[in-house]
Design an enzyme around this catalytic site. Structure first.
Site, PDB file in Angstrom:
ATOM      1  N   PHE A 135      51.813 -29.454 -27.340  1.00 11.45           N
ATOM      2  CA  PHE A 135      53.141 -29.028 -27.777  1.00 11.45           C
ATOM      3  C   PHE A 135      53.027 -27.688 -28.476  1.00 11.45           C
ATOM      4  O   PHE A 135      52.243 -27.536 -29.412  1.00 11.45           O
ATOM      5  CB  PHE A 135      53.790 -30.045 -28.720  1.00 11.45           C
ATOM      6  CG  PHE A 135      55.168 -29.618 -29.149  1.00 11.45           C
ATOM      7  CD1 PHE A 135      56.226 -29.669 -28.247  1.00 11.45           C
ATOM      8  CD2 PHE A 135      55.416 -29.130 -30.420  1.00 11.45           C
ATOM      9  CE1 PHE A 135      57.505 -29.243 -28.607  1.00 11.45           C
ATOM     10  CE2 PHE A 135      56.686 -28.701 -30.794  1.00 11.45           C
ATOM     11  CZ  PHE A 135      57.727 -28.762 -29.891  1.00 11.45           C
ATOM     12  N   ASP A 220      46.354 -23.270 -31.692  1.00 10.03           N
ATOM     13  CA  ASP A 220      47.643 -23.571 -32.302  1.00 10.03           C
ATOM     14  C   ASP A 220      47.387 -24.586 -33.411  1.00 10.03           C
ATOM     15  O   ASP A 220      47.188 -25.765 -33.152  1.00 10.03           O
ATOM     16  CB  ASP A 220      48.605 -24.121 -31.239  1.00 10.03           C
ATOM     17  CG  ASP A 220      49.959 -24.545 -31.829  1.00 10.03           C
ATOM     18  OD1 ASP A 220      50.066 -24.669 -33.063  1.00 10.03           O
ATOM     19  OD2 ASP A 220      50.898 -24.774 -31.034  1.00 10.03           O
ATOM     20  N   LYS A 249      54.568 -24.710 -39.955  1.00 13.53           N
ATOM     21  CA  LYS A 249      54.896 -25.920 -40.726  1.00 13.53           C
ATOM     22  C   LYS A 249      54.607 -25.888 -42.244  1.00 13.53           C
ATOM     23  O   LYS A 249      55.478 -25.545 -43.010  1.00 13.53           O
ATOM     24  CB  LYS A 249      54.257 -27.130 -40.048  1.00 13.53           C
ATOM     25  CG  LYS A 249      54.949 -27.439 -38.701  1.00 13.53           C
ATOM     26  CD  LYS A 249      54.648 -28.822 -38.178  1.00 13.53           C
ATOM     27  CE  LYS A 249      55.617 -29.249 -37.085  1.00 13.53           C
ATOM     28  NZ  LYS A 249      55.230 -28.890 -35.732  1.00 13.53           N
TER      29      LYS A 249
HETATM   30  C1  PLP Z   1      55.844 -28.145 -34.592  1.00  7.84           C
HETATM   31  C2  PLP Z   1      54.912 -27.451 -33.673  1.00  7.84           C
HETATM   32  C3  PLP Z   1      55.250 -26.245 -33.039  1.00  7.84           C
HETATM   33  C4  PLP Z   1      56.647 -25.672 -33.098  1.00  7.84           C
HETATM   34  O1  PLP Z   1      56.996 -25.286 -34.384  1.00  7.84           O
HETATM   35  P1  PLP Z   1      58.536 -24.903 -34.690  1.00  7.84           P
HETATM   36  O2  PLP Z   1      58.472 -24.388 -36.096  1.00  7.84           O
HETATM   37  O3  PLP Z   1      59.318 -26.160 -34.557  1.00  7.84           O
HETATM   38  O4  PLP Z   1      58.941 -23.881 -33.703  1.00  7.84           O
HETATM   39  C5  PLP Z   1      54.295 -25.600 -32.303  1.00  7.84           C
HETATM   40  N1  PLP Z   1      53.056 -26.102 -32.162  1.00  7.84           N
HETATM   41  C6  PLP Z   1      52.697 -27.264 -32.738  1.00  7.84           C
HETATM   42  C7  PLP Z   1      51.303 -27.759 -32.562  1.00  7.84           C
HETATM   43  C8  PLP Z   1      53.610 -27.989 -33.506  1.00  7.84           C
HETATM   44  O5  PLP Z   1      53.258 -29.152 -34.035  1.00  7.84           O
END
Ligand code: PLP
Length: 400
Positions: A135, A220, A249
């Site tokens: 994700f 990420d 986050k």
């Molecule tokens: C939450 C998340 C995102 C997206 O972050 P947003 O601030 O909602 O755009 C991207 N990568 C990972 C691994 C995430 O958990």
């Protein structure tokens, strides 16, 4: 009630929300409009790593708000510089770019990888290998990078230049690479995809493969970074560093932020005018970020996270021995997933009624991401509650 009606009237229906309105938070607790208290094992989905309204964050925001809220990136501002310095000093990176969310950080990382490859090898090496079940966010390139088809339906044409391989297989990467490949983008531990941990060797194999083939490695760490797994960054568990890393986050203790971190030689490809963000690294958010990074890098907090993580894991394993429909428990630090042999949505609802917030991903995986400040007593209460639900109510919950 009228607030819930208004919510339905005035907001897009993009979220399947639970019917509570939260109005206050303190540490590991939140309260709804009726004054009902909840023990929070969601923490804004790994955002509130320091708990709700951490005093250092509140103080940093309050002080900064009295001085300067926003200036354009046409000018320098002190908190942004200071936050960048803290991040560089505590990571592999030499440079930081600030934006406002995880998706935006990944968009920027994808652009940076393309630009670097263009500068170094010409415009043909734009392809990015990403993992299935990953994700990376909901904007168009981040969505394309995401390895979950259900989120992409109806949004084609997606971005060209992405291929997906099974997570945790270096052979799959070896087979997917072509002369168009420029970078590999992965979460060191997959969060939304079901809390999937790599094997001990996977990330170092990927690193070596990138080095041998002149590919960029992008991690990420939007969800798993900032102390969540018991180290400041999840990749530290595996002794591997990326060329580019994205954060968001938990980075500003509850305020919206995103960041791209990179080695100097890579960051250099973003020359003046190539990338920008109006709010990125704004003084208010950056001041909160400084307070958050300082609090998270306190050695006692990360130690506490590791300790509570293994206590939590052990308690869940005991529960697993009692209840056969718990298939697997996995995770690191305080990012823990419990896979069931049936859908978990009803369990989330019963927990909510009983005053505990948890969440369910990939239909059958209960995910626990409490504040890193969580104590044994809070964990014990969740375990008791789950035990009770599993012992008495699960008969009524259908097998998937
Ligand atoms: C939450 C998340 C995102 C997206 O972050 P947003 O601030 O909602 O755009 C991207 N990568 C990972 C691994 C995430 O958990």
């Amino acid at each position: 009630m009228s607030l819930l009606t208004d919510s339905e009237t005035y907001l897009f229906s993009t979220y399947n929300r639970y019917p509570i309105v939260l109005v206050k938070g303190d540490g590991t607790r939140v309260w709804d409009l009726d004054g009902k208290e909840y023990l929070d094992f969601v923490a804004g989905i790994a955002v509130c790593n320091l708990g709700h309204c951490h005093p250092a964050i509140v103080e940093a925001i309050t002080t900064q708000a009295q001085n300067l809220l926003h200036v354009s990136n046409l000018y320098h501002n002190k908190p942004q510089i200071e936050l960048a310095r803290l991040l560089v000093e505590s990571s592999f990176a030499d440079k930081v770019f600030f934006c406002n969310s995880g998706a935006e950080a990944n968009e920027g990382a994808i652009k940076l990888a393309r630009k670097y490859m263009w500068d170094a090898f010409g415009k043909e090496r734009y392809e990015i290998i990403a993992a299935e079940h990953s994700f990376h966010g909901r904007t168009l390139a981040a969505l394309t990078a995401t390895g979950q088809d259900k989120m992409k339906k109806g949004f084609s044409p997606l971005m060209p230049g992405f291929v997906h391989v099974p997570f945790n297989s270096i052979e799959a990467i070896e087979q997917a690479v072509t002369d168009k490949t420029g970078a590999i983008l992965i979460e060191p531990i997959q969060g939304e995809g079901g809390v999937n941990c790599p094997s001990d060797r996977y990330l170092s194999d990927v690193r070596r493969f990138c080095d041998e083939n002149h590919l960029l490695l992008i991690f990420d760490e939007v969800q798993v970074g900032m102390g969540r797994t018991g180290m400041l960054f999840a990749h530290e568990h595996y002794g591997v560093v990326p060329d580019i890393m994205t954060l968001a986050k938990a980075l500003a203790g509850g305020l919206p932020i995103g960041a791209i971190l990179a080695r100097e030689g890579v960051a250099r490809s973003f020359t003046p005018g190539t990338h920008a963000s109006t709010f990125g690294g704004n003084p208010l958010v950056a001041a909160a970020g400084i307070a958050a990074v300082r609090a998270i890098t306190e050695p006692t907090l990360l130690e506490h996270c590791r300790f509570m993580g293994s206590y939590f894991m052990e308690q869940l394993r005991n529960l697993q021995r009692k209840h056969r429909f718990i298939k697997e428990i996995r995770g690191k630090g305080l990012l823990i997933g419990m896979e069931l042999d049936r859908p978990g949505a009803d369990i989330v609802t019963v927990c909510l009624e009983k005053g505990i917030l948890i969440n369910c991903i990939q239909e059958k995986v209960l995910r626990f991401v409490p504040p890193l400040t969580i104590e044994k007593g809070d964990i014990a209460r969740l375990i008791e509650t789950l035990d009770e639900i599993f012992s008495t109510r699960l008969q009524g919950i259908s097998r998937g």
